[in-house]
Motif scaffolding. Structure first.
Motif, PDB file in Angstrom:
ATOM      1  N   UNK A   1       0.851  -1.194   0.000  1.00  0.00           N
ATOM      2  CA  UNK A   1       0.000   0.000   0.000  1.00  0.00           C
ATOM      3  C   UNK A   1       0.883   1.239   0.000  1.00  0.00           C
ATOM      4  N   UNK A   2       0.556   2.201  -0.840  1.00  0.00           N
ATOM      5  CA  UNK A   2       1.205   3.506  -0.805  1.00  0.00           C
ATOM      6  C   UNK A   2       0.386   4.418   0.097  1.00  0.00           C
ATOM      7  N   UNK A   3       0.959   4.822   1.219  1.00  0.00           N
ATOM      8  CA  UNK A   3       0.286   5.674   2.187  1.00  0.00           C
ATOM      9  C   UNK A   3       0.837   7.092   2.062  1.00  0.00           C
ATOM     10  N   UNK A   4      -0.026   8.073   1.885  1.00  0.00           N
ATOM     11  CA  UNK A   4       0.400   9.456   1.635  1.00  0.00           C
ATOM     12  C   UNK A   4       0.048  10.367   2.793  1.00  0.00           C
ATOM     13  N   UNK A   5       1.040  11.175   3.190  1.00  0.00           N
ATOM     14  CA  UNK A   5       0.825  12.250   4.156  1.00  0.00           C
ATOM     15  C   UNK A   5       1.409  13.511   3.543  1.00  0.00           C
ATOM     16  N   UNK A   6       0.575  14.497   3.282  1.00  0.00           N
ATOM     17  CA  UNK A   6       0.985  15.694   2.548  1.00  0.00           C
ATOM     18  C   UNK A   6       1.597  15.253   1.207  1.00  0.00           C
ATOM     19  N   UNK A   7       2.848  15.564   0.983  1.00  0.00           N
ATOM     20  CA  UNK A   7       3.489  15.178  -0.286  1.00  0.00           C
ATOM     21  C   UNK A   7       4.407  13.975  -0.109  1.00  0.00           C
ATOM     22  N   UNK A   8       4.406  13.401   1.075  1.00  0.00           N
ATOM     23  CA  UNK A   8       5.288  12.273   1.350  1.00  0.00           C
ATOM     24  C   UNK A   8       4.533  10.953   1.209  1.00  0.00           C
ATOM     25  N   UNK A   9       5.168  10.016   0.518  1.00  0.00           N
ATOM     26  CA  UNK A   9       4.596   8.677   0.337  1.00  0.00           C
ATOM     27  C   UNK A   9       5.380   7.658   1.150  1.00  0.00           C
ATOM     28  N   UNK A  10       4.658   6.772   1.789  1.00  0.00           N
ATOM     29  CA  UNK A  10       5.271   5.699   2.561  1.00  0.00           C
ATOM     30  C   UNK A  10       4.744   4.370   2.041  1.00  0.00           C
ATOM     31  N   UNK A  11       5.619   3.402   1.945  1.00  0.00           N
ATOM     32  CA  UNK A  11       5.208   2.083   1.474  1.00  0.00           C
ATOM     33  C   UNK A  11       4.946   1.175   2.673  1.00  0.00           C
ATOM     34  N   UNK A  12       3.746   0.663   2.738  1.00  0.00           N
ATOM     35  CA  UNK A  12       3.383  -0.334   3.741  1.00  0.00           C
ATOM     36  C   UNK A  12       3.239  -1.668   3.020  1.00  0.00           C
ATOM     37  N   UNK A  13       3.842  -2.704   3.559  1.00  0.00           N
ATOM     38  CA  UNK A  13       3.766  -4.000   2.884  1.00  0.00           C
ATOM     39  C   UNK A  13       4.029  -5.119   3.886  1.00  0.00           C
ATOM     40  N   UNK A  14       3.645  -6.323   3.489  1.00  0.00           N
ATOM     41  CA  UNK A  14       3.878  -7.483   4.334  1.00  0.00           C
ATOM     42  C   UNK A  14       2.861  -8.572   4.071  1.00  0.00           C
ATOM     43  N   UNK A  15       2.806  -9.499   4.977  1.00  0.00           N
ATOM     44  CA  UNK A  15       1.848 -10.581   4.856  1.00  0.00           C
ATOM     45  C   UNK A  15       0.573 -10.282   5.633  1.00  0.00           C
ATOM     46  N   UNK A  16      -0.472 -11.003   5.337  1.00  0.00           N
ATOM     47  CA  UNK A  16      -1.725 -10.864   6.072  1.00  0.00           C
ATOM     48  C   UNK A  16      -2.395 -12.227   6.239  1.00  0.00           C
ATOM     49  N   UNK A  17      -3.241 -12.286   7.247  1.00  0.00           N
ATOM     50  CA  UNK A  17      -3.984 -13.519   7.513  1.00  0.00           C
ATOM     51  C   UNK A  17      -5.376 -13.152   8.019  1.00  0.00           C
ATOM     52  N   UNK A  18      -6.367 -13.848   7.500  1.00  0.00           N
ATOM     53  CA  UNK A  18      -7.744 -13.692   7.968  1.00  0.00           C
ATOM     54  C   UNK A  18      -8.250 -15.063   8.398  1.00  0.00           C
ATOM     55  N   UNK A  19      -8.708 -15.171   9.645  1.00  0.00           N
ATOM     56  CA  UNK A  19      -9.271 -16.421  10.149  1.00  0.00           C
ATOM     57  C   UNK A  19     -10.792 -16.307  10.163  1.00  0.00           C
ATOM     58  N   UNK A  20     -11.446 -17.398   9.791  1.00  0.00           N
ATOM     59  CA  UNK A  20     -12.907 -17.428   9.755  1.00  0.00           C
ATOM     60  C   UNK A  20     -13.417 -18.659  10.498  1.00  0.00           C
ATOM     61  N   UNK A  21     -14.646 -18.551  10.944  1.00  0.00           N
ATOM     62  CA  UNK A  21     -15.287 -19.643  11.662  1.00  0.00           C
ATOM     63  C   UNK A  21     -16.694 -19.828  11.098  1.00  0.00           C
ATOM     64  N   UNK A  22     -17.095 -21.090  10.919  1.00  0.00           N
ATOM     65  CA  UNK A  22     -18.422 -21.359  10.377  1.00  0.00           C
ATOM     66  C   UNK A  22     -19.457 -21.387  11.495  1.00  0.00           C
ATOM     67  N   UNK A  23     -20.545 -20.674  11.262  1.00  0.00           N
ATOM     68  CA  UNK A  23     -21.665 -20.704  12.182  1.00  0.00           C
ATOM     69  C   UNK A  23     -22.508 -21.914  11.829  1.00  0.00           C
ATOM     70  N   UNK A  24     -22.469 -22.911  12.661  1.00  0.00           N
ATOM     71  CA  UNK A  24     -23.019 -24.218  12.304  1.00  0.00           C
ATOM     72  C   UNK A  24     -24.506 -24.157  11.987  1.00  0.00           C
ATOM     73  N   UNK A  25     -25.270 -23.445  12.806  1.00  0.00           N
ATOM     74  CA  UNK A  25     -26.709 -23.440  12.594  1.00  0.00           C
ATOM     75  C   UNK A  25     -27.107 -22.653  11.347  1.00  0.00           C
ATOM     76  N   UNK A  26     -26.281 -21.676  10.931  1.00  0.00           N
ATOM     77  CA  UNK A  26     -26.616 -20.857   9.762  1.00  0.00           C
ATOM     78  C   UNK A  26     -25.911 -21.342   8.497  1.00  0.00           C
ATOM     79  N   UNK A  27     -24.761 -21.981   8.681  1.00  0.00           N
ATOM     80  CA  UNK A  27     -24.052 -22.515   7.531  1.00  0.00           C
ATOM     81  C   UNK A  27     -23.074 -21.559   6.889  1.00  0.00           C
TER      82      UNK A  27
END
Length: 278
Positions: free
Chosen positions: A238-264
């Motif tokens: 991600x290029x993050x901008x503050x005024x005229x300055x750009x900063x690069x944010x980067x890395x790995x990500x993880x999203x965990x999910x859980x199934x709601x059994x009664x709803x599926x």
């Protein structure tokens, strides 16, 4: 004495018919209509639409169901899926789908993990036996979605993690759509336990620290599903901008999910994003 409408123009007579159709649909079927005083919809198109709605309601009142196989003429020439060689399956599926389309029936699929052979198998072994409304109206098409019969959690959870979680967090627009998240006991990096409103506020404070956030790369590495738990991993930039300055944010990500059994369905329980301090 009957009233003489000969002085009315075709446009005025059509408007009168539209008003009559609207009133009839409102009284008999509880329909609701907005005002068309600003001529947002041409009178002729409105009349065509109202007549189609009226025809649909008339058929639906006395509608019956029929098996798809009966609706498409009980064809006998489609081979069992196991009798079709790999080099002929695409042609066989095209012919089968064309036959469905001839009877105003279509089958689509969302998941890219579903093969043509599986679509053919599903249609001949399952969809043919499925009961559907026996409607016969001009322009009426019956559409089936394979995924509604056989959900693909790898596809669905990957899409939820990327399009409805990581993108929402990393883009500049405030996080508002939170329906895919658990309402409590959420984890965001090292922050736990969080209520959904706390999760949203923390993410939006992160966004407010920058004038702009532009996602330059978002990829998926893997999605695993084990029983009622799932995890999707990937990388981002991600290029993050503050005024005229750009900063690069980067890395790995993880999203965990859980199934709601009664709803599926699945909801998000945990989000980890490297390179960002919330």
């Amino acid at each position: 004495m009957s009233e003489d409408f000969s002085h009315l123009s075709d446009e005025e007579r059509l408007k009168g018919e539209n008003d009559f159709l609207k009133m009839k649909l409102m009284l008999e079927h509880g329909a609701q209509f907005g005002s068309n005083e600003n001529n947002e919809l041409p009178t002729e198109l409105e009349n065509e639409f109202l007549n189609k709605v009226a025809a649909f309601e008339k058929q639906f009142e006395a509608h019956k169901t029929v098996k798809v196989f009966d609706k498409i003429g009980r064809p006998e020439h489609f081979k069992p899926v196991n009798d079709i060689p790999d080099n002929e399956i695409n042609k066989a599926w095209d012919e089968l789908r064309d036959h469905l389309n001839k009877y105003d029936i279509d089958l689509d699929v969302c998941s890219s993990n579903i093969t043509v052979r599986e679509l053919y198998r599903f249609t001949t072994e399952e969809l043919f036996d499925h009961e559907t409304d026996d409607m016969d109206l001009p322009g009426w098409t019956t559409n089936f979605i394979y995924d509604e019969f056989h959900p693909d959690p790898i596809y669905d959870n990957t899409k939820t993690a990327t399009d409805h979680c990581i993108k929402y967090i990393l883009q500049k627009e405030p996080l508002e759509w939170i329906h895919n998240f658990r309402e409590e006991n959420l984890r965001l990096n090292g922050l736990f336990p969080l209520l959904i409103n706390e999760f949203r506020d923390i993410v939006n404070r992160f966004k407010m620290a920058y004038d702009d956030l532009e996602i330059t790369e978002l990829s998926v590495i893997n999605c695993t599903v084990k029983n009622k738990s799932s995890a999707v991993t990937g990388t981002y930039s991600v290029t993050a901008s503050i005024d005229t300055n750009n900063h690069m944010l980067s890395g790995g990500w993880k999203v965990a999910l859980e199934q709601i059994e009664e709803a599926g369905y699945w909801h998000i329980t945990e989000v980890e994003i490297e390179g960002i301090s919330f």
